[in-house]
Design an enzyme around this catalytic site. Sequence first.
Site, PDB file in Angstrom:
ATOM      1  N   ASN A 486      37.592  36.905  53.134  1.00 48.02           N
ATOM      2  CA  ASN A 486      36.177  37.199  52.911  1.00 48.02           C
ATOM      3  C   ASN A 486      35.807  38.410  53.756  1.00 48.02           C
ATOM      4  O   ASN A 486      35.514  38.293  54.939  1.00 48.02           O
ATOM      5  CB  ASN A 486      35.342  35.980  53.291  1.00 48.02           C
ATOM      6  CG  ASN A 486      33.897  36.135  52.859  1.00 48.02           C
ATOM      7  OD1 ASN A 486      33.385  37.250  52.807  1.00 48.02           O
ATOM      8  ND2 ASN A 486      33.250  35.022  52.564  1.00 48.02           N
ATOM      9  N   ASP A 487      35.839  39.577  53.115  1.00 47.02           N
ATOM     10  CA  ASP A 487      35.564  40.837  53.816  1.00 47.02           C
ATOM     11  C   ASP A 487      34.211  40.835  54.504  1.00 47.02           C
ATOM     12  O   ASP A 487      33.939  41.685  55.355  1.00 47.02           O
ATOM     13  CB  ASP A 487      35.523  41.983  52.799  1.00 47.02           C
ATOM     14  CG  ASP A 487      36.896  42.520  52.476  1.00 47.02           C
ATOM     15  OD1 ASP A 487      37.762  42.482  53.355  1.00 47.02           O
ATOM     16  OD2 ASP A 487      37.080  42.980  51.335  1.00 47.02           O
ATOM     17  N   CYS A 488      33.360  39.945  54.090  1.00 50.87           N
ATOM     18  CA  CYS A 488      31.980  39.991  54.555  1.00 50.87           C
ATOM     19  C   CYS A 488      31.692  38.982  55.661  1.00 50.87           C
ATOM     20  O   CYS A 488      30.565  38.878  56.112  1.00 50.87           O
ATOM     21  CB  CYS A 488      31.042  39.783  53.377  1.00 50.87           C
ATOM     22  SG  CYS A 488      31.276  41.076  52.157  1.00 50.87           S
ATOM     23  N   ASN A 490      32.102  38.801  59.076  1.00 49.10           N
ATOM     24  CA  ASN A 490      32.473  39.734  60.149  1.00 49.10           C
ATOM     25  C   ASN A 490      32.018  39.143  61.477  1.00 49.10           C
ATOM     26  O   ASN A 490      30.944  39.466  61.985  1.00 49.10           O
ATOM     27  CB  ASN A 490      31.828  41.100  59.890  1.00 49.10           C
ATOM     28  CG  ASN A 490      31.983  41.531  58.433  1.00 49.10           C
ATOM     29  OD1 ASN A 490      30.993  41.672  57.707  1.00 49.10           O
ATOM     30  ND2 ASN A 490      33.223  41.705  57.999  1.00 49.10           N
ATOM     31  N   GLN A 503      32.773  46.694  58.130  1.00 49.89           N
ATOM     32  CA  GLN A 503      34.226  46.590  58.244  1.00 49.89           C
ATOM     33  C   GLN A 503      34.815  47.554  59.265  1.00 49.89           C
ATOM     34  O   GLN A 503      35.904  47.322  59.759  1.00 49.89           O
ATOM     35  CB  GLN A 503      34.889  46.840  56.877  1.00 49.89           C
ATOM     36  CG  GLN A 503      34.889  45.635  55.955  1.00 49.89           C
ATOM     37  CD  GLN A 503      33.567  45.447  55.239  1.00 49.89           C
ATOM     38  OE1 GLN A 503      32.882  46.409  54.938  1.00 49.89           O
ATOM     39  NE2 GLN A 503      33.203  44.212  54.976  1.00 49.89           N
TER      40      GLN A 503
END
Length: 821
Positions: A486-488, A490, A503
């Site tokens: 899940n790139d989001c 963070n 990112q």
Amino acid sequence: MQYGYFDDERREYVVTQPDTPLPWMNYLGTEDHFGMISNTAGGCSFYRDARLRRLTRYRHNGAPFDLGGRYLYLRDETDGDYWSPSWQPTRSLLDAYECRHGLSYTSISSQRGGVHAEVLYFVPPGETLEVWRLRVRNDRDTRADLSVFSLVEFCLWDALDDSTNFQRNYSVGEVEVVDGVIYHKTEYRERRNHFAYFACSEPLAGFDTQRDVFLGPNRGWESPLAVERGRCSDSIAHGWAPIGSHHIRLSLAASETRDVIFILGYSENPTDAKFDPPGSQTINKARVRPVIERWLATEDVERAFGALRGSWDELLSVLHVETPDPDTDRMVNIWNPYQCMATFNLSRSMSFYESGIGRGMGFRDSSQDILGFVGMVPARARQRILDLASTQLPSGGAYHQYQPLTKRGNDAIGSGFNDDPLWLVLAVSAYMKETGDIAVLDEIVPFDNSPGSEAPLFEHLRRCIRYTLDRLGPHGLPLIGRADWNDCLNLNCFSESSGESFQTTENREGGIAESLFIAAQFVLASNELAGVARLRGDGDEAASLEAAACRMVVAVEDHGWDGEWFLRAYDSLGGVVGSHLNAEGQIFAEPQGMSVMAGIGISNGKAAAALVSVRDRLATEHGIMLVQPPFTRYHLELGEITSYPPGYKENGGVFCQVNPWIMIAETILGDGEAAFDYYKRTNPSARAPISDVHRCEPYVYAQMIAGRDAATPGEAKNSWLTGSASWHLTAISQWILGVRPELGGLRIDPVLPPTWPGFTARRRWRGATYEIVVHQEPGVGGRVQRLVVDGTSVEGSLVCPAPEGSTVRIEATLERALPSC
Ligand code: GLC
Ligand code: GLC
């Protein structure tokens, strides 16, 4: 409401009205030369790299949405009426319209005023050019005197520079027009050795290459002055915006049909042979001239189109199924593998939603794009694996992406996504299960493309595993780094300034934030690699990998269980994420799917409980949402996920790629009804009847369907280039239909909806063909306990690899297992 229909016989989707809710796209080309094309001929083409070698312009986010394309104008010379056979850009009323999106080709046809025109677009296999075959038929009972104008707008190669650096670019555009061929050669005089060309099979009545001259002052593509008045000006572009437009005249007797071929191509010259005569500034055309001559001949075009169709027959013959469900058959046999080819070739670079300038090949994305589809392109998948491994860092970590043209990793969207390396392990094991190619493990591959750093691929995989083990947090769980799948999410970012990238901005590596997703992925990947190690005869290595996996399972069981589902993460302060203790974001789908896929919690009921929670809390009629309840405000400690309005993207959208993980998990627990029910919810073909809600193409998966909390639940976005493609194909073919390559054989282990009487499948695997018939007594269900292989009954569900070229007949009956005592 529908905007077309599937023609399964021809493997086409037929769009029957031009004004679809969004442009419905297709791709041309499967090797080096690519194009994107909409149902009204919008799109652009590029050589290998959508950013660095863009041939034609496309204006993302334009109004109308779909602007820039492969356009033609027809003009009736008797009354000056003109229109575009693809509807755009003139948007004239048409008496008939049809667009057929096929496998690597698109054909758009229409009728106006008794003139029928059909344009077929495709890239001949092995070539770096696209063919447009225009077929005009005069349906009147009198002669028709027509003009045809073609149109492309050239991109000055680097698409990012082209759309930003106007102070320079308005002065550098250059063309040559020789023998009716328009050559686009901006920057060829200096450091480029490539050029584009646009040619036509008919003698020209005229041409234009300067946009403003063709369009006329204050006009757009819908009403070019040249078309309106019926003649070009033979303009030669100097700076501004170079275009290519041919003007030809056609005089057709009643009922006469005529073919006109246009080709748009890319060519390179050796640096020392760029000019002819040497010392001049004129393109040396010795290499390209024969190519142009060849492809302007109709017979070659017909033959190449046949070859293209043949190549897809061959590719699709790897797997063919006949089930009781037409949406399943259509996706498995045609569209899903076709979409996988697009993701394999283009990663996430160029689509209606991806500008082609931001993202290269993703390390994580490209690793996953191989899954489920490797049987169609084993040699190319092998090369892809080696390319990816060559960008791996010596630490075992990965750049998040690499540029396809240079194959170099880059830091444009950072590195330190701690799930990245584990995907390489899963890709290699999928490749080996498909091919049995154990030698790939000994391929010598550098780290970070540095000479002198070479090591066997197997050593790269070891380091993938070590990378996680070297980065464990307070609970013995993997540190998340910048983000995981899940790139989001963070957890180390804490961004307070607008405009920062979640990112790439400064990363607080506190050594605290841990990911349950990576933990489960680690268990899966370690066990997969253990199987591979054992195959190489390395029992000790296998045992130590399995032991590491076991320790991680214990950590997950001890610290990753929330009571009714698996936690998502620990944040950088040690607080729980994805827990009933949170006010928002209580349950996430990813750790439920990945944990069960890794075999965690199966024997103690946690897996089953997690899937019940998914059903109760995350499932909607449009698919399974990523998180509930969604975040309604920005959480500094969680990052980008909370930046999206509730219901969209990672914040509670139906993130399609995760849905197959839940489907696979359901099959692992033996619930074919649930697995197939979920499968149908996201199946694009099954969603075609609600196209006015779904809005995206009904033949390919989208990354996201808006979730329950969105303003437009059920509305899809980001179609085509998404990991949903390979994961859906994996879930349906390998887990629900259960035809699953393993290292030691072909597993036949379907987990079907109980109402099905069975299905048949034909699978090509390691050079042999397997004809599979599965029976199920409707209403009874169960699993395969024994198989009949070529007439002989064998225990279990594994079929040994058969000799190349042989055909194996397999009969499987699903039965309830006898209760063990
Ligand atoms: C996008 C990315 C993919 C990521 C996913 C979830 O689809 O391409 O790499 O895993 O979003 O954030
Ligand atoms: C954005 C997108 C996400 C994607 C990521 C790639 O955050 O929302 O889906 O994976 O960019 O960097």
